[in-house]
Design a protein around this motif. Structure first.
Motif, short mmCIF file in Angstrom:
data_model
loop_
_atom_site.label_atom_id
_atom_site.label_comp_id
_atom_site.label_asym_id
_atom_site.label_seq_id
_atom_site.Cartn_x
_atom_site.Cartn_y
_atom_site.Cartn_z
N LYS A 18 0.84 -1.02 -0.27
CA LYS A 18 -0.04 0.28 0.30
C LYS A 18 0.46 0.77 0.18
O LYS A 18 0.64 2.04 -1.05
CB LYS A 18 -1.31 0.27 1.32
CG LYS A 18 -1.94 1.03 1.22
CD LYS A 18 -2.81 1.14 2.70
CE LYS A 18 -3.56 2.12 2.33
NZ LYS A 18 -4.94 2.55 3.01
N ARG A 19 1.99 1.05 0.70
CA ARG A 19 2.67 2.31 0.69
C ARG A 19 4.10 2.72 -0.30
O ARG A 19 3.63 4.38 -1.01
CB ARG A 19 3.33 2.69 1.76
CG ARG A 19 4.86 3.46 2.15
CD ARG A 19 5.87 3.25 3.33
NE ARG A 19 6.72 2.59 2.61
CZ ARG A 19 7.60 2.00 1.74
NH1 ARG A 19 7.98 2.98 1.37
NH2 ARG A 19 8.36 0.99 2.01
N ARG A 21 2.63 1.86 -3.48
CA ARG A 21 1.58 2.67 -4.41
C ARG A 21 0.72 3.47 -4.26
O ARG A 21 0.71 4.57 -5.06
CB ARG A 21 0.72 1.05 -4.27
CG ARG A 21 0.74 -0.20 -5.54
CD ARG A 21 -0.77 -1.42 -5.07
NE ARG A 21 -0.88 -1.52 -3.63
CZ ARG A 21 -1.83 -1.79 -2.72
NH1 ARG A 21 -2.92 -0.80 -3.29
NH2 ARG A 21 -1.88 -1.90 -1.89
N GLU A 22 0.59 4.03 -2.97
CA GLU A 22 0.33 5.21 -2.74
C GLU A 22 0.78 6.03 -2.50
O GLU A 22 0.67 7.84 -3.12
CB GLU A 22 -1.20 4.44 -1.52
CG GLU A 22 -2.51 3.77 -2.05
CD GLU A 22 -3.31 3.62 -0.96
OE1 GLU A 22 -2.72 4.48 0.04
OE2 GLU A 22 -4.23 2.90 -0.85
N GLU A 23 1.55 5.80 -1.77
CA GLU A 23 2.74 7.55 -0.88
C GLU A 23 3.89 7.06 -2.21
O GLU A 23 3.99 8.33 -3.10
CB GLU A 23 3.23 7.12 -0.19
CG GLU A 23 2.46 6.80 1.06
CD GLU A 23 2.49 6.90 2.40
OE1 GLU A 23 3.99 6.93 2.92
OE2 GLU A 23 1.97 6.18 3.51
N ARG A 26 2.22 6.72 -6.27
CA ARG A 26 0.76 8.41 -6.39
C ARG A 26 -0.18 7.63 -7.17
O ARG A 26 -0.28 8.29 -7.97
CB ARG A 26 1.04 10.02 -6.30
CG ARG A 26 1.90 10.43 -5.38
CD ARG A 26 2.83 11.80 -6.40
NE ARG A 26 3.39 12.07 -5.18
CZ ARG A 26 3.51 12.61 -4.31
NH1 ARG A 26 2.19 13.23 -3.76
NH2 ARG A 26 4.24 13.18 -3.80
N ASN A 27 -0.37 6.11 -7.34
CA ASN A 27 -1.75 5.28 -7.76
C ASN A 27 -0.95 5.61 -9.38
O ASN A 27 -2.31 5.33 -9.73
CB ASN A 27 -2.64 5.99 -6.77
CG ASN A 27 -3.03 5.43 -6.02
OD1 ASN A 27 -2.74 3.61 -5.32
ND2 ASN A 27 -3.77 6.03 -4.98
N ARG A 28 -0.04 5.80 -9.80
CA ARG A 28 0.36 5.33 -10.97
C ARG A 28 1.23 4.43 -11.56
O ARG A 28 2.50 4.01 -10.38
CB ARG A 28 0.88 7.33 -11.10
CG ARG A 28 -0.39 7.90 -11.25
CD ARG A 28 0.17 8.49 -12.25
NE ARG A 28 -0.78 9.52 -12.75
CZ ARG A 28 -1.62 10.01 -13.50
NH1 ARG A 28 -1.76 9.12 -14.27
NH2 ARG A 28 -2.83 10.98 -13.92
N GLU A 35 -2.48 4.69 -14.04
CA GLU A 35 -3.49 5.47 -13.45
C GLU A 35 -4.16 4.70 -12.69
O GLU A 35 -5.12 3.75 -13.09
CB GLU A 35 -4.45 6.95 -13.24
CG GLU A 35 -4.85 7.40 -11.36
CD GLU A 35 -5.33 8.30 -11.96
OE1 GLU A 35 -6.54 9.01 -11.08
OE2 GLU A 35 -5.68 9.44 -13.17
N ASN A 36 -4.19 4.05 -11.64
CA ASN A 36 -5.07 2.82 -10.61
C ASN A 36 -5.87 3.64 -10.92
O ASN A 36 -6.86 3.91 -10.91
CB ASN A 36 -4.30 2.49 -9.09
CG ASN A 36 -5.03 1.57 -8.17
OD1 ASN A 36 -4.68 0.73 -9.44
ND2 ASN A 36 -4.79 2.00 -7.19
N HIS A 37 -7.57 2.04 -11.37
CA HIS A 37 -8.63 1.84 -11.60
C HIS A 37 -8.69 2.67 -12.51
O HIS A 37 -10.32 3.64 -12.12
CB HIS A 37 -9.63 2.65 -9.70
CG HIS A 37 -8.87 2.12 -8.81
ND1 HIS A 37 -8.77 0.30 -8.83
CD2 HIS A 37 -7.93 2.25 -7.74
CE1 HIS A 37 -8.93 -0.03 -7.40
NE2 HIS A 37 -8.01 1.09 -7.14
#
Length: 79
Positions: A18-19, A21-23, A26-28, A35-37
């Motif tokens: 999660k860290r 992917r997200e931090e 930045r969900n890319r 871009e994710n989703h």
């Protein structure tokens, strides 16, 4: 490719993934920028961001061994 076997990953893998992917990413996707989703810019399929172990060792969670990748980039790398 076989499904993920949780026993081969560290206990805190969900938090590590999660860290990254997200931090960090930045969900890319860190390789193609998808871009994710969102629809993938090349395939049009919904992007599912994953974290790849570049040395294929699930226990090696060093920063430089992990990459946040869309499923297209991850599957291509693993091939």
């Amino acid at each position: 490719m076989a499904p993920m076997d949780p026993s081969r990953y560290p206990a805190d893998w969900p938090a590590i993934s999660k860290r990254i992917r997200e931090e960090r990413a930045r969900n890319r996707c860190e390789w193609c920028g998808a871009e994710n989703h969102q629809p993938h810019p090349v395939t049009g399929s919904m992007v599912v961001l994953t974290v790849a172990h570049l040395d294929h060792n699930p226990m090696n969670c060093a920063e430089d061994n992990l990459a946040a990748l869309c499923q297209r980039c991850h599957l291509r790398y693993d091939a």
